[in-house]
Design a protein around this motif. Sequence first.
Motif, PDB file in Angstrom:
ATOM      1  N   TYR A   8       8.275   3.998  11.430  1.00  0.00           N
ATOM      2  CA  TYR A   8       8.158   5.131  10.508  1.00  0.00           C
ATOM      3  C   TYR A   8       7.453   6.313  11.171  1.00  0.00           C
ATOM      4  CZ  TYR A   8       9.378   1.180   7.675  1.00  0.00           C
ATOM      5  OH  TYR A   8      10.012   0.067   7.204  1.00  0.00           O
ATOM      6  N   ILE A   9       6.503   6.019  12.046  1.00  0.00           N
ATOM      7  CA  ILE A   9       5.838   7.088  12.802  1.00  0.00           C
ATOM      8  C   ILE A   9       6.868   7.815  13.670  1.00  0.00           C
ATOM      9  CG2 ILE A   9       4.149   7.542  14.624  1.00  0.00           C
ATOM     10  CD1 ILE A   9       2.539   5.104  13.466  1.00  0.00           C
ATOM     11  N   LYS A  10       7.705   7.051  14.357  1.00  0.00           N
ATOM     12  CA  LYS A  10       8.756   7.637  15.198  1.00  0.00           C
ATOM     13  C   LYS A  10       9.738   8.448  14.345  1.00  0.00           C
ATOM     14  CE  LYS A  10      12.824   6.298  17.834  1.00  0.00           C
ATOM     15  NZ  LYS A  10      13.709   5.185  18.220  1.00  0.00           N
ATOM     16  N   ASN A  11      10.150   7.895  13.208  1.00  0.00           N
ATOM     17  CA  ASN A  11      11.124   8.590  12.346  1.00  0.00           C
ATOM     18  C   ASN A  11      10.576   9.931  11.866  1.00  0.00           C
ATOM     19  OD1 ASN A  11      12.835   6.428  12.678  1.00  0.00           O
ATOM     20  ND2 ASN A  11      12.446   5.537  10.653  1.00  0.00           N
ATOM     21  N   ARG A  12       9.298   9.943  11.463  1.00  0.00           N
ATOM     22  CA  ARG A  12       8.698  11.197  10.996  1.00  0.00           C
ATOM     23  C   ARG A  12       8.615  12.209  12.134  1.00  0.00           C
ATOM     24  NH1 ARG A  12       5.352   7.568   8.437  1.00  0.00           N
ATOM     25  NH2 ARG A  12       3.573   7.934   9.816  1.00  0.00           N
ATOM     26  N   ASN A  13       8.195  11.752  13.307  1.00  0.00           N
ATOM     27  CA  ASN A  13       8.100  12.669  14.446  1.00  0.00           C
ATOM     28  C   ASN A  13       9.463  13.270  14.784  1.00  0.00           C
ATOM     29  OD1 ASN A  13       5.342  12.355  14.749  1.00  0.00           O
ATOM     30  ND2 ASN A  13       5.521  10.688  16.231  1.00  0.00           N
ATOM     31  N   ASN A  14      10.499  12.445  14.735  1.00  0.00           N
ATOM     32  CA  ASN A  14      11.854  12.939  15.018  1.00  0.00           C
ATOM     33  C   ASN A  14      12.291  13.964  13.982  1.00  0.00           C
ATOM     34  OD1 ASN A  14      12.149  11.360  17.279  1.00  0.00           O
ATOM     35  ND2 ASN A  14      13.262   9.716  16.239  1.00  0.00           N
ATOM     36  N   PHE A  15      11.947  13.718  12.726  1.00  0.00           N
ATOM     37  CA  PHE A  15      12.328  14.655  11.662  1.00  0.00           C
ATOM     38  C   PHE A  15      11.562  15.965  11.809  1.00  0.00           C
ATOM     39  CE2 PHE A  15      12.080  16.749   7.601  1.00  0.00           C
ATOM     40  CZ  PHE A  15      13.373  16.643   7.116  1.00  0.00           C
ATOM     41  N   MET A  16      10.246  15.863  11.992  1.00  0.00           N
ATOM     42  CA  MET A  16       9.417  17.074  12.052  1.00  0.00           C
ATOM     43  C   MET A  16       9.755  17.937  13.271  1.00  0.00           C
ATOM     44  SD  MET A  16       5.674  15.992  10.518  1.00  0.00           S
ATOM     45  CE  MET A  16       5.388  14.553  11.534  1.00  0.00           C
TER      46      MET A  16
ATOM     47  N   GLU B 270       0.170  -5.892  -7.972  1.00  0.00           N
ATOM     48  CA  GLU B 270      -0.576  -4.932  -7.155  1.00  0.00           C
ATOM     49  C   GLU B 270       0.324  -3.846  -6.590  1.00  0.00           C
ATOM     50  OE1 GLU B 270      -3.606  -6.094  -4.385  1.00  0.00           O
ATOM     51  OE2 GLU B 270      -3.651  -8.104  -5.258  1.00  0.00           O
ATOM     52  N   LYS B 271      -0.179  -2.634  -6.593  1.00  0.00           N
ATOM     53  CA  LYS B 271       0.478  -1.502  -5.931  1.00  0.00           C
ATOM     54  C   LYS B 271      -0.263  -1.222  -4.627  1.00  0.00           C
ATOM     55  CE  LYS B 271       3.181  -0.982  -9.485  1.00  0.00           C
ATOM     56  NZ  LYS B 271       4.600  -1.379  -9.388  1.00  0.00           N
ATOM     57  N   LEU B 272       0.309  -0.338  -3.831  1.00  0.00           N
ATOM     58  CA  LEU B 272      -0.323   0.014  -2.560  1.00  0.00           C
ATOM     59  C   LEU B 272      -1.676   0.675  -2.792  1.00  0.00           C
ATOM     60  CD1 LEU B 272       2.668   1.519  -0.546  1.00  0.00           C
ATOM     61  CD2 LEU B 272       1.505  -0.639  -0.076  1.00  0.00           C
ATOM     62  N   THR B 273      -2.684   0.187  -2.108  1.00  0.00           N
ATOM     63  CA  THR B 273      -3.949   0.911  -2.032  1.00  0.00           C
ATOM     64  C   THR B 273      -3.812   1.959  -0.933  1.00  0.00           C
ATOM     65  OG1 THR B 273      -4.830  -0.598  -0.378  1.00  0.00           O
ATOM     66  CG2 THR B 273      -5.227  -1.164  -2.691  1.00  0.00           C
ATOM     67  N   LYS B 274      -4.780   2.857  -0.826  1.00  0.00           N
ATOM     68  CA  LYS B 274      -4.737   3.861   0.238  1.00  0.00           C
ATOM     69  C   LYS B 274      -4.805   3.197   1.613  1.00  0.00           C
ATOM     70  CE  LYS B 274      -6.636   7.577  -2.613  1.00  0.00           C
ATOM     71  NZ  LYS B 274      -7.677   8.611  -2.772  1.00  0.00           N
ATOM     72  N   GLU B 275      -5.596   2.143   1.715  1.00  0.00           N
ATOM     73  CA  GLU B 275      -5.729   1.440   2.993  1.00  0.00           C
ATOM     74  C   GLU B 275      -4.429   0.729   3.360  1.00  0.00           C
ATOM     75  OE1 GLU B 275      -9.379   2.402   1.155  1.00  0.00           O
ATOM     76  OE2 GLU B 275      -7.815   1.054   0.363  1.00  0.00           O
ATOM     77  N   ARG B 276      -3.833   0.065   2.380  1.00  0.00           N
ATOM     78  CA  ARG B 276      -2.586  -0.662   2.637  1.00  0.00           C
ATOM     79  C   ARG B 276      -1.450   0.322   2.943  1.00  0.00           C
ATOM     80  NH1 ARG B 276       0.132  -4.239   5.085  1.00  0.00           N
ATOM     81  NH2 ARG B 276       1.952  -5.070   3.993  1.00  0.00           N
ATOM     82  N   ALA B 277      -1.461   1.478   2.297  1.00  0.00           N
ATOM     83  CA  ALA B 277      -0.436   2.495   2.556  1.00  0.00           C
ATOM     84  C   ALA B 277      -0.484   2.943   4.013  1.00  0.00           C
ATOM     85  CB  ALA B 277      -0.618   3.687   1.625  1.00  0.00           C
ATOM     86  N   PHE B 278      -1.688   3.072   4.565  1.00  0.00           N
ATOM     87  CA  PHE B 278      -1.806   3.430   5.985  1.00  0.00           C
ATOM     88  C   PHE B 278      -1.251   2.315   6.878  1.00  0.00           C
ATOM     89  CE2 PHE B 278      -4.343   2.931   9.913  1.00  0.00           C
ATOM     90  CZ  PHE B 278      -3.827   4.016  10.611  1.00  0.00           C
ATOM     91  N   GLU B 279      -1.540   1.058   6.520  1.00  0.00           N
ATOM     92  CA  GLU B 279      -1.040  -0.067   7.316  1.00  0.00           C
ATOM     93  C   GLU B 279       0.484  -0.101   7.324  1.00  0.00           C
ATOM     94  OE1 GLU B 279      -2.736  -3.615   5.712  1.00  0.00           O
ATOM     95  OE2 GLU B 279      -4.807  -2.949   6.040  1.00  0.00           O
ATOM     96  N   VAL B 280       1.101   0.261   6.197  1.00  0.00           N
ATOM     97  CA  VAL B 280       2.560   0.237   6.077  1.00  0.00           C
ATOM     98  C   VAL B 280       3.193   1.422   6.791  1.00  0.00           C
ATOM     99  CG1 VAL B 280       4.454   0.541   4.403  1.00  0.00           C
ATOM    100  CG2 VAL B 280       2.624  -1.106   3.942  1.00  0.00           C
ATOM    101  N   SER B 281       2.610   2.612   6.630  1.00  0.00           N
ATOM    102  CA  SER B 281       3.281   3.860   7.015  1.00  0.00           C
ATOM    103  C   SER B 281       2.718   4.519   8.272  1.00  0.00           C
ATOM    104  CB  SER B 281       3.178   4.866   5.869  1.00  0.00           C
ATOM    105  OG  SER B 281       1.822   5.270   5.688  1.00  0.00           O
ATOM    106  N   GLY B 282       1.426   4.275   8.562  1.00  0.00           N
ATOM    107  CA  GLY B 282       0.767   5.019   9.628  1.00  0.00           C
ATOM    108  C   GLY B 282       0.286   6.390   9.181  1.00  0.00           C
ATOM    109  N   ILE B 283       0.330   6.667   7.872  1.00  0.00           N
ATOM    110  CA  ILE B 283      -0.122   7.959   7.336  1.00  0.00           C
ATOM    111  C   ILE B 283      -1.571   7.815   6.867  1.00  0.00           C
ATOM    112  CG2 ILE B 283       0.227   9.679   5.509  1.00  0.00           C
ATOM    113  CD1 ILE B 283       3.228   8.997   5.649  1.00  0.00           C
ATOM    114  N   LYS B 284      -2.441   8.672   7.398  1.00  0.00           N
ATOM    115  CA  LYS B 284      -3.874   8.556   7.095  1.00  0.00           C
ATOM    116  C   LYS B 284      -4.255   9.263   5.802  1.00  0.00           C
ATOM    117  CE  LYS B 284      -5.124   8.192  11.990  1.00  0.00           C
ATOM    118  NZ  LYS B 284      -5.612   8.912  13.176  1.00  0.00           N
ATOM    119  N   THR B 285      -3.570  10.371   5.486  1.00  0.00           N
ATOM    120  CA  THR B 285      -3.935  11.153   4.302  1.00  0.00           C
ATOM    121  C   THR B 285      -3.148  10.663   3.098  1.00  0.00           C
ATOM    122  OG1 THR B 285      -4.341  13.061   5.734  1.00  0.00           O
ATOM    123  CG2 THR B 285      -4.156  13.481   3.366  1.00  0.00           C
TER     124      THR B 285
END
Length: 430
Positions: free
Chosen positions: A11-19, A95-110
């Motif tokens: 997902y990090i690669k996909n976002r970089n390619n898009f941006m 359970e839904k994604l917590t902010k911490e788990r969202a980072f683990e899944v996506s690599g997005i910090k904010t």
Amino acid sequence: MKYETIDKALYIKNRNNFMAQMKPKSLAVFNSNDIYPISADSTMPFQQARDILYLSGVDQEESILLLFPDAPDPKNREVLFLKETNEHIAVWEGEKLTKERAFEVSGIKTVYWLQEFDKIFFELMTQTETIYFNTNEHYRQAVETQTCEDRFIAKTKEKFPAHQWAKSNPILQRLRSIKDPIEIKLMQKACDITEKGFRRILNFVKPGVMEYNLEAEFMHEFLNNRSRGFAYTPIIASGNNANVLHYIENNQECKAGDLILLDVGAEYANYSSDMSRTIPVSGKFTQRQKEVYNAVNRVKNEATKLLVPGALWKEYHEEVGKLMTSELLGLGLLDKADVQNENPDWPAYKKYFMHGTSHHIGLDTHDYGILWEPIQPNMVFTVEPGIYIPQEGFGIRLEDDVVVQEKGEPFNLMRNIPIEVEEIEELMNG
């Protein structure tokens, strides 16, 4: 979700390619799908919008992804908004994604909760000139329902009339059509699960079983292997039902002497597989059935070799038409006069093979890909010729999923799924 965690590097690669392809001072927004109602308090099972999934890995409702590569504050270059989770929600919905788990899944910090979106979005829009809207421009789309993206676009145009607009879709069409090695592994997993289902039913089929019994056997195997189920509505078409291209009732008896056309595929981690096989109810093909079957298989094998870098979609299908015409002449279904007098817009072979041979496959069964641009390595296609003969009471379609290589023939993700007449008969009678 049932699938195992996917490496966030994808997902990090996909976002970089898009941006990398966004205009200066631009911002892109991607919304999750709605949960669609049925009636009363019933809803359809949630499926995530494929674009936000492709760019973030976030597989839950009420999520928004915002990309702003030129944001003055670096923390706002990639932002996720999620439905706030709490103990009450965990009890009732899981359970839904917590902010911490969202980072683990996506690599997005904010990561913010969704109720903060309007305020933060307004602030970021004052820093940008162009907003990318994510519209569905797939060549087969015919959506009449208003989507979450549609509502967001209408609201944003009204609130920010002076901003320029751009389209995310052309960028995504190109990016999504070329698969990352991680994606190809996920698609291989989906194909392997489909193989297990197919081998299961080879031992199960006999005269008198119902088409829906076979559907149930596939579903049993799929669910037992971490699949959500079928990647698309399955076709289990015995006898003349096979001559209805999108037969999905699956409610008839499979009778001795008939063939069953199976067009089924497991999904895994939202990635599709798409397989077609045609098998004899009684475990043996007749001589005529075998002749037609082998003709379809030859077309599939030769068509696959044509999927090489630089090939053009239109020309590929024209070449497959020539292969099919030759086979139909050999089977006595066409004669030379039929071919000499054919309408160029509807060639003679279309009487028996009326659909396309290949489509992109990936996060969608009919996946993104721009058909007027040359084929590239790591595109994944189906190859699915068929011959349909209502007057003889059967139709045959064979289909594999293949990955275009830099050099040489495509790599067949379904190479282990039985397809030759002799192997199918041996497995059905073993």
